[in-house]
Design an enzyme around this catalytic site. Sequence first.
Site, PDB file in Angstrom:
ATOM      1  N   ASP A  49     -39.422  22.307  40.516  1.00  7.48           N
ATOM      2  CA  ASP A  49     -40.675  22.090  41.227  1.00  7.48           C
ATOM      3  C   ASP A  49     -41.459  21.033  40.445  1.00  7.48           C
ATOM      4  O   ASP A  49     -42.081  21.319  39.424  1.00  7.48           O
ATOM      5  CB  ASP A  49     -41.465  23.392  41.312  1.00  7.48           C
ATOM      6  CG  ASP A  49     -42.826  23.215  41.979  1.00  7.48           C
ATOM      7  OD1 ASP A  49     -43.223  22.061  42.224  1.00  7.48           O
ATOM      8  OD2 ASP A  49     -43.492  24.227  42.242  1.00  7.48           O
ATOM      9  N   TYR A  62     -46.611  28.739  39.713  1.00  7.40           N
ATOM     10  CA  TYR A  62     -47.138  28.775  41.078  1.00  7.40           C
ATOM     11  C   TYR A  62     -46.432  27.701  41.897  1.00  7.40           C
ATOM     12  O   TYR A  62     -46.446  26.520  41.538  1.00  7.40           O
ATOM     13  CB  TYR A  62     -48.645  28.519  41.074  1.00  7.40           C
ATOM     14  CG  TYR A  62     -49.271  28.484  42.451  1.00  7.40           C
ATOM     15  CD1 TYR A  62     -49.472  29.656  43.171  1.00  7.40           C
ATOM     16  CD2 TYR A  62     -49.665  27.281  43.021  1.00  7.40           C
ATOM     17  CE1 TYR A  62     -50.050  29.636  44.438  1.00  7.40           C
ATOM     18  CE2 TYR A  62     -50.246  27.245  44.287  1.00  7.40           C
ATOM     19  CZ  TYR A  62     -50.435  28.427  44.991  1.00  7.40           C
ATOM     20  OH  TYR A  62     -51.004  28.398  46.234  1.00  7.40           O
ATOM     21  N   LYS A  97     -48.313  15.582  45.629  1.00 10.63           N
ATOM     22  CA  LYS A  97     -49.391  14.977  44.851  1.00 10.63           C
ATOM     23  C   LYS A  97     -49.255  13.457  44.728  1.00 10.63           C
ATOM     24  O   LYS A  97     -49.610  12.735  45.646  1.00 10.63           O
ATOM     25  CB  LYS A  97     -49.528  15.666  43.494  1.00 10.63           C
ATOM     26  CG  LYS A  97     -49.905  17.151  43.629  1.00 10.63           C
ATOM     27  CD  LYS A  97     -50.284  17.772  42.322  1.00 10.63           C
ATOM     28  CE  LYS A  97     -50.604  19.267  42.472  1.00 10.63           C
ATOM     29  NZ  LYS A  97     -51.850  19.553  43.177  1.00 10.63           N
TER      30      LYS A  97
END
Length: 427
Positions: free
Chosen positions: A236, A141, A264
């Site tokens: 990613d 994702y 994050k």
Amino acid sequence: MNNQKIFEESKKYMPGGVNSPVRSYNGMDIDPPVIKSGRGVEIVDEDLKKYTDFVLAWGPMILGHSDYDVVEAIKTASEESIAFGAPTKRELEMSKFLCDNLDAVEMVRMVNSGTEATMSAIKLARGYTKRDKIVKFAGCYHGHFDGFLVEAGSGVLTEGIPGCLGVPEGSVSNTLIGRYNDLNQVTELFRKYGDEIACVIIEPVAGNMGVIKAEDNFMEGLRDLCDKYGSLLIFDEVMSGFRAAFKGAESLFKVTPDLITYAKIIGGGLPCGAYGGKREIMECLSPLGGVYQAGTMSGNPIVMAAGIETLEKLKANKDTIYPKIEKLSKMLKDGVLELGKKYNVPLSVNRVCGMMTIFFVGGEVKFYEDVKKADEGRFKRYFKHMLNAGFNIPPSQYEALFLSSCHEEKHIEEFLKAFEEFLKKEN
């Protein structure tokens, strides 16, 4: 107002009562607790129930909740500025830190989220190569950008959504689906479409189909394929950046990507994202090049202050923080596996430093198909039991547990005690 009243009221004003689907506990047959406060590894809901947190805002809070130094940095920055939409010194400090400390990053562009980072990196790769097709992997994702919502992991799996309504067929027509850890399958994609492929994007440590680490030969093969066909390799690291190791998952492989995305942890808990890589590629971005990407709040001074403080603290203490998290993570994995054997419950545990997933399925989990064989009914019972016992864990079989520098052995022991109680009930 208590948890139930707040959540019921929220449903009147937000779809499902939430601003991100996984928070709704959809499929768990219970309402979520509404969180009031957090300090260290403890969070408290509006009913004043306390939980030991193994979600940590889905990874960012590696220093624990409300770390004193990060909070002080935010206070100081907020007294000087809120936002300018103009260059600031803190932008420079953040960008210089990333470029000086990450081996594959020569230039960087700050953005506001992981989704923005990944979609911008894809646009840059297409602009640089002048090609349209991308390769993403089933179960990975990369955010809710249209071109990624095919065979996506995380919430799309949890919600049982085959793709996503609102995404035109044309938006995904240039997305090719690879099989994670299957180099032969990806090689076939390149043989068929190689001259049209702008890039391959991959989570080197997948965290959105549960934790699965890419195999070394698979990653090396991806690098070789991209070099052979003139495509870019994008890591990613929205989740694994500064978590799988200080220098992220990139440091775990003998492979250098062309671009990397972050979010994050680099925001210290505030909304933040970034993408960076080779100077030659990054200089294709406007205002130097023809690939346009902009954001009013990109490089926001308060966000930069929180991120810089977090990263500087990780760097200064990397020889203690990461070994501690590694030790506790191993202790948790070993304890879970031992209890699984003791009570004859099939399960598998994948972990990379402070990221871990317990799969209720026997045997090794290294492919997307392995994840989908997991017993979701048993996971649901496990989730409810652990929540009632005072542990905040992800409400999805396809997410990761996270550990922080504030976790101690007692928290692991308490988790394992509660987990054993659950396994006893399963027999």
